[in-house]
Motif scaffolding. Structure first.
Motif, PDB file in Angstrom:
ATOM      1  N   ILE A   1       0.764  -1.350  -0.046  1.00 43.76           N
ATOM      2  CA  ILE A   1       0.212  -0.112  -0.017  1.00 43.76           C
ATOM      3  C   ILE A   1       0.958   1.239   0.123  1.00 43.76           C
ATOM      4  O   ILE A   1       1.583   1.599   0.722  1.00 43.76           O
ATOM      5  N   GLU A   2       0.746   2.098  -1.068  1.00 40.23           N
ATOM      6  CA  GLU A   2       1.371   3.340  -1.202  1.00 40.23           C
ATOM      7  C   GLU A   2       0.630   4.508  -0.831  1.00 40.23           C
ATOM      8  O   GLU A   2       1.399   5.715  -0.688  1.00 40.23           O
ATOM      9  N   SER A   3      -0.655   4.576  -0.784  1.00 40.75           N
ATOM     10  CA  SER A   3      -1.603   5.463  -0.632  1.00 40.75           C
ATOM     11  C   SER A   3      -2.997   5.422  -0.091  1.00 40.75           C
ATOM     12  O   SER A   3      -3.500   4.267  -0.411  1.00 40.75           O
ATOM     13  N   VAL A   4      -3.184   6.223   0.839  1.00 43.19           N
ATOM     14  CA  VAL A   4      -4.620   6.022   1.598  1.00 43.19           C
ATOM     15  C   VAL A   4      -5.308   7.538   1.534  1.00 43.19           C
ATOM     16  O   VAL A   4      -4.850   8.558   1.717  1.00 43.19           O
ATOM     17  N   MET A   5      -6.456   7.352   1.068  1.00 50.88           N
ATOM     18  CA  MET A   5      -7.384   8.410   1.260  1.00 50.88           C
ATOM     19  C   MET A   5      -8.601   8.125   1.847  1.00 50.88           C
ATOM     20  O   MET A   5      -9.036   7.097   1.998  1.00 50.88           O
ATOM     21  N   GLU A   6      -9.188   9.196   2.348  1.00 47.92           N
ATOM     22  CA  GLU A   6     -10.507   9.003   3.262  1.00 47.92           C
ATOM     23  C   GLU A   6     -11.608   9.883   2.851  1.00 47.92           C
ATOM     24  O   GLU A   6     -11.415  10.776   2.172  1.00 47.92           O
ATOM     25  N   ILE A   7     -12.619   9.328   2.969  1.00 46.17           N
ATOM     26  CA  ILE A   7     -13.968  10.254   2.714  1.00 46.17           C
ATOM     27  C   ILE A   7     -14.730  10.361   4.118  1.00 46.17           C
ATOM     28  O   ILE A   7     -14.934   9.323   4.777  1.00 46.17           O
ATOM     29  N   VAL A   8     -15.035  11.339   4.318  1.00 48.79           N
ATOM     30  CA  VAL A   8     -15.819  11.647   5.585  1.00 48.79           C
ATOM     31  C   VAL A   8     -17.272  12.173   5.180  1.00 48.79           C
ATOM     32  O   VAL A   8     -17.585  12.934   4.169  1.00 48.79           O
ATOM     33  N   ILE A   9     -18.093  11.722   5.832  1.00 54.29           N
ATOM     34  CA  ILE A   9     -19.611  11.941   5.536  1.00 54.29           C
ATOM     35  C   ILE A   9     -20.324  12.443   6.770  1.00 54.29           C
ATOM     36  O   ILE A   9     -20.096  11.962   7.790  1.00 54.29           O
ATOM     37  N   ASP A  10     -20.975  13.505   6.454  1.00 51.22           N
ATOM     38  CA  ASP A  10     -21.941  14.005   7.601  1.00 51.22           C
ATOM     39  C   ASP A  10     -23.378  13.895   6.894  1.00 51.22           C
ATOM     40  O   ASP A  10     -23.609  14.223   6.052  1.00 51.22           O
ATOM     41  N   GLY A  11     -24.183  13.442   7.865  1.00 48.13           N
ATOM     42  CA  GLY A  11     -25.522  13.189   7.515  1.00 48.13           C
ATOM     43  C   GLY A  11     -26.728  13.584   8.592  1.00 48.13           C
ATOM     44  O   GLY A  11     -26.218  13.634   9.684  1.00 48.13           O
ATOM     45  N   LEU A  12     -28.056  13.659   8.232  1.00 51.03           N
ATOM     46  CA  LEU A  12     -28.947  14.105   9.069  1.00 51.03           C
ATOM     47  C   LEU A  12     -29.099  12.787   9.964  1.00 51.03           C
ATOM     48  O   LEU A  12     -29.819  13.084  11.263  1.00 51.03           O
ATOM     49  N   ALA A  13     -28.935  11.410   9.396  1.00 53.96           N
ATOM     50  CA  ALA A  13     -29.398  10.520  10.490  1.00 53.96           C
ATOM     51  C   ALA A  13     -28.568   9.158   9.999  1.00 53.96           C
ATOM     52  O   ALA A  13     -27.657   9.230   8.976  1.00 53.96           O
ATOM     53  N   LYS A  14     -28.276   8.307  11.039  1.00 50.77           N
ATOM     54  CA  LYS A  14     -27.358   7.061  10.891  1.00 50.77           C
ATOM     55  C   LYS A  14     -27.613   6.352   9.497  1.00 50.77           C
ATOM     56  O   LYS A  14     -26.875   6.114   8.831  1.00 50.77           O
ATOM     57  N   GLU A  15     -28.969   6.318   9.200  1.00 55.03           N
ATOM     58  CA  GLU A  15     -29.191   5.361   8.036  1.00 55.03           C
ATOM     59  C   GLU A  15     -28.837   5.981   6.570  1.00 55.03           C
ATOM     60  O   GLU A  15     -28.543   5.503   5.787  1.00 55.03           O
ATOM     61  N   ASP A  16     -28.976   7.579   6.946  1.00 54.98           N
ATOM     62  CA  ASP A  16     -28.295   8.396   5.632  1.00 54.98           C
ATOM     63  C   ASP A  16     -26.943   7.970   5.280  1.00 54.98           C
ATOM     64  O   ASP A  16     -26.572   8.074   4.322  1.00 54.98           O
ATOM     65  N   ILE A  17     -26.095   8.109   6.458  1.00 58.01           N
ATOM     66  CA  ILE A  17     -24.618   7.782   6.519  1.00 58.01           C
ATOM     67  C   ILE A  17     -24.432   6.332   6.042  1.00 58.01           C
ATOM     68  O   ILE A  17     -23.618   6.194   5.244  1.00 58.01           O
ATOM     69  N   ASP A  18     -25.107   5.424   6.618  1.00 65.88           N
ATOM     70  CA  ASP A  18     -24.964   4.077   6.060  1.00 65.88           C
ATOM     71  C   ASP A  18     -25.146   3.878   4.687  1.00 65.88           C
ATOM     72  O   ASP A  18     -24.379   3.143   3.951  1.00 65.88           O
ATOM     73  N   LYS A  19     -26.219   4.498   4.079  1.00 68.90           N
ATOM     74  CA  LYS A  19     -26.445   4.361   2.663  1.00 68.90           C
ATOM     75  C   LYS A  19     -25.327   5.088   1.845  1.00 68.90           C
ATOM     76  O   LYS A  19     -25.151   4.483   0.843  1.00 68.90           O
ATOM     77  N   ALA A  20     -24.870   6.126   2.320  1.00 71.29           N
ATOM     78  CA  ALA A  20     -23.597   6.952   1.504  1.00 71.29           C
ATOM     79  C   ALA A  20     -22.514   6.136   1.644  1.00 71.29           C
ATOM     80  O   ALA A  20     -21.947   5.912   0.589  1.00 71.29           O
ATOM     81  N   MET A  21     -22.289   5.440   2.699  1.00 71.18           N
ATOM     82  CA  MET A  21     -21.138   4.728   2.738  1.00 71.18           C
ATOM     83  C   MET A  21     -21.073   3.210   2.107  1.00 71.18           C
ATOM     84  O   MET A  21     -20.187   2.876   1.245  1.00 71.18           O
ATOM     85  N   ARG A  22     -22.232   2.795   2.083  1.00 67.80           N
ATOM     86  CA  ARG A  22     -22.393   1.633   1.225  1.00 67.80           C
ATOM     87  C   ARG A  22     -22.221   2.176  -0.214  1.00 67.80           C
ATOM     88  O   ARG A  22     -21.760   1.448  -1.008  1.00 67.80           O
ATOM     89  N   ALA A  23     -22.947   3.150  -0.606  1.00 66.74           N
ATOM     90  CA  ALA A  23     -22.711   3.486  -2.098  1.00 66.74           C
ATOM     91  C   ALA A  23     -21.407   3.682  -2.462  1.00 66.74           C
ATOM     92  O   ALA A  23     -20.729   3.465  -3.554  1.00 66.74           O
ATOM     93  N   GLY A  24     -20.646   4.305  -1.496  1.00 64.85           N
ATOM     94  CA  GLY A  24     -19.203   4.785  -1.860  1.00 64.85           C
ATOM     95  C   GLY A  24     -18.224   3.633  -1.935  1.00 64.85           C
ATOM     96  O   GLY A  24     -17.590   3.307  -2.936  1.00 64.85           O
ATOM     97  N   ILE A  25     -18.567   2.632  -0.645  1.00 62.55           N
ATOM     98  CA  ILE A  25     -17.596   1.521  -0.692  1.00 62.55           C
ATOM     99  C   ILE A  25     -17.735   0.422  -1.950  1.00 62.55           C
ATOM    100  O   ILE A  25     -16.892  -0.080  -2.537  1.00 62.55           O
ATOM    101  N   GLN A  26     -18.966   0.245  -2.373  1.00 70.43           N
ATOM    102  CA  GLN A  26     -19.599  -0.248  -3.380  1.00 70.43           C
ATOM    103  C   GLN A  26     -18.844  -0.033  -4.729  1.00 70.43           C
ATOM    104  O   GLN A  26     -18.203  -0.694  -5.609  1.00 70.43           O
ATOM    105  N   ALA A  27     -18.833   1.364  -4.984  1.00 70.62           N
ATOM    106  CA  ALA A  27     -18.308   2.189  -6.037  1.00 70.62           C
ATOM    107  C   ALA A  27     -16.754   1.639  -6.208  1.00 70.62           C
ATOM    108  O   ALA A  27     -16.198   1.498  -7.163  1.00 70.62           O
ATOM    109  N   VAL A  28     -15.962   1.871  -4.932  1.00 71.64           N
ATOM    110  CA  VAL A  28     -14.869   1.611  -4.815  1.00 71.64           C
ATOM    111  C   VAL A  28     -14.355   0.285  -5.237  1.00 71.64           C
ATOM    112  O   VAL A  28     -13.291  -0.293  -5.897  1.00 71.64           O
TER     113      VAL A  28
END
Lengths: 275, 298
Positions: free
Chosen positions: B238-265
């Motif tokens: 591993i030569e490089s690490v990047m982070e995606i930070v999410i702020d959301g109105l509810a836990k479910e919103d962040i869950d959905k966003a994380m799932r969509a992002g990780i899936q795309a990766v």
């Protein structure tokens, strides 16, 4: 459950004070108790069932049938429920009403919607003088809600008005918006003399060019972004104001009354917008 | 857990409670709505030093905006209500009031009402006009390009900040490409923002520092150049690490966003140099909300 209906049996010679017949006073009463209420009729008092045939029991949907222009104070300080008036209404219709809805199929006499606080008052015919105004001697007229007049309004519509909307599909008489403190009056038809006389703040929204006093100054033609929002709020009304074709946002703006505070405005629709 | 050759760590992202608000900015066209929105949400990557975290939630079609013009929905997150109100007001005043043709509206009905244009009205110097339409108060403030229309208040609600995941890749360009794909997918999820530049942060932090004045410092366990000199979390490839930070109105919103992002990766997969997905886990020191990666991707 059908609406509580009062059918006028005959037209009394004297004026009748209808103020006891409002939702908040009738909601908890039995039919017999409602029948035995007394109404001021000229200098004497008449029982409700002497003047009206009573049917139905749902006070949230009241109906007054065979109404005519001597039934005053209908819906006075109304708090909830609706009143449908078949015929004309007398003076002080919806005086100080707090919430709910009043619909008149005919005309309303003077001081309709006077000192109204909230709710919706719809007059299918014409309205008399001092529509949405303050009682004589009082400084504060209509404070909220909406008055819709499908016909014409008399003189001094919105006198001392403080907040809310008065929408007139027809013409407005002289002194429309006089001494207004704030609020909005929209007139689709013609307006009379002394428009906005001594108005301090507030908006007079006009479809036709008015005869303006010298104390109103031209501020030019403008596209105002609050107008689409205002027109969108009219969409729920059963009115020509609700039609998409009624909406516009291009207006000539006049400020006044400069003999007073001068923060009021007369906005006149520009028929051929071009910018 | 392994998706398309990408290992999903058995760890969780730690997030903390915040206060949030949303505002809708409209303008003559989308270009100018975006300019106002980008200006208003600028310098708002992290509460560590910006006072708030803010970002564009999405672009709004004219049919979705109160005044029927093109618009943009923005969200602002802060640690407390007072700070949020202050940030909202100064940003609205300096960035939206000043932006040509703009108008500003509430994006949250209900909640605790906080001033949006309520105090900006004083810029009108007495010429401002209030209009109460359908129970909402608007201020019309005369400005040099015409009139600035703003709703008096907007809603403040409880929210969650600091949801995150880390993308570990074999090279810097591959880490960035994977994160870009994640952000593109996550921008479609409502009620969340990714406040860092372009949604991506390359300098993830840990809690605390050797310097007493600092609350946060570089996350040395994930710094590839320190692999040989600290207690590293990184394998040799591993030569490089990047982070995606999410702020959301509810836990479910962040869950959905994380799932969509990780899936795309993960869709890019090991073939594109993505090795692992991990998360900013601070051993419970940062906050009470835990987003378990493997549960989210299950």
């Amino acid at each position: 459950m059908s609406g509580l209906t009062f059918t006028l049996k005959y037209r009394p010679d004297q004026r009748v004070d209808m103020s006891p017949l409002v939702y908040q006073k009738l909601a908890k009463l039995e039919p017999a108790e409602i029948a035995s209420l007394t109404l001021q009729n000229g200098k004497r008092k008449s029982r409700v069932d002497e003047l009206f045939g009573i049917s139905g029991s749902d006070a949230t949907n009241m109906v007054i049938k065979n109404s005519f222009g001597k039934l005053d104070f209908i819906g006075r300080e109304l708090e909830g429920g609706s009143i449908k008036i078949e015929g004309d209404a007398g003076a002080y219709l919806g005086l100080g009403m707090k919430s709910g809805a009043i619909k008149v199929s005919g005309n309303a006499d003077i001081f309709a919607g006077c000192e109204m606080k909230n709710g919706c008052l719809e007059i299918a015919g014409d309205a008399g003088d001092f529509l949405g105004a303050a009682l004589p001697g009082n400084k504060m007229g209509m404070k909220g809600g909406t008055i819709l007049v499908k016909g014409n309004a008399g003189e001094r519509a919105g006198d001392h008005m403080r907040r809310g909307n008065i929408l007139i599909e027809g013409n407005a008489g002289d002194y429309c918006g006089s001494r207004m403190t704030a609020g909005t009056i929209a007139v689709m038809g013609q307006t009379g003399q002394y428009l906005g006389f001594a108005m301090r703040r507030g908006t007079l929204l006009l479809w036709n060019p008015p005869a303006l006093s010298a104390s109103f100054n031209d501020c030019g033609a403008h596209t105002l972004s609050f107008l689409p929002i205002l027109f969108a709020s009219f969409k729920k009304l059963n009115s020509r104001f609700a039609a998409a074709s009624a909406a516009f946002n291009r207006v000539q703006r006049y400020a006044g009354d400069m003999s007073e505070m001068g923060r009021g405005e007369v906005l006149v629709k520009i028929t051929h917008p071009g910018f | 857990m392994n998706i398309n050759g990408v290992a999903i760590d058995a760890t969780f992202a730690e997030a903390f409670p915040m206060k949030a608000t949303r505002a809708l900015i409209t303008a003559q066209n989308e270009k100018w709505a975006l300019i106002a929105a980008q200006t208003m949400t600028g310098f708002a990557t992290s509460v560590i030093a910006c006072g708030c975290e803010a970002g564009i939630e999405r672009v709004l079609a004219p049919s979705e905006t109160p005044d029927g013009r093109s618009g943009v929905s923005i969200m602002i997150f802060a640690m407390g209500g007072k700070g949020l109100a202050k940030q909202l007001e100064t940003r609205a005043g300096q960035c939206v009031l000043t932006s040509p043709t703009s108008a500003l509206f509430s994006g949250i009905d209900g909640g605790t009402r906080i001033p949006l244009g309520k105090n900006l009205r004083y810029f009108g110097d007495g010429f401002q006009v209030a209009k109460l339409i359908d129970g909402k108060r608007y201020w019309r403030i005369p400005v040099m390009d015409g009139e600035f229309l703003t709703e008096a208040t907007t809603g403040q609600v409880d929210a969650i900040g600091g949801g995150n995941f880390l993308v570990l890749a074999q090279s810097q360009p591959q880490a960035l490409a994977a994160c870009e794909a994640a952000i593109e997918a996550m921008r479609k999820i409502p009620n969340v923002i990714m406040p860092f530049p372009g949604g991506i942060v390359r300098s993830g932090s840990k809690v605390g520092s050797k310097y007493k004045a600092l609350n946060a410092s570089t996350n040395d366990a994930f710094c590839p150049t320190l692999k040989g000199m600290t207690k590293t979390e990184l394998s040799a490839d591993i030569e490089s690490v990047m982070e995606i930070v999410i702020d959301g109105l509810a836990k479910e919103d962040i869950d959905k966003a994380m799932r969509a992002g990780i899936q795309a990766v993960c869709d890019l997969g090991a073939d594109n140099g993505v090795t692992r997905i991990s998360a900013g886990n601070y051993g419970g020191k940062l906050g009470p909300f835990h987003f378990h990666l493997q549960e989210i991707m299950a």
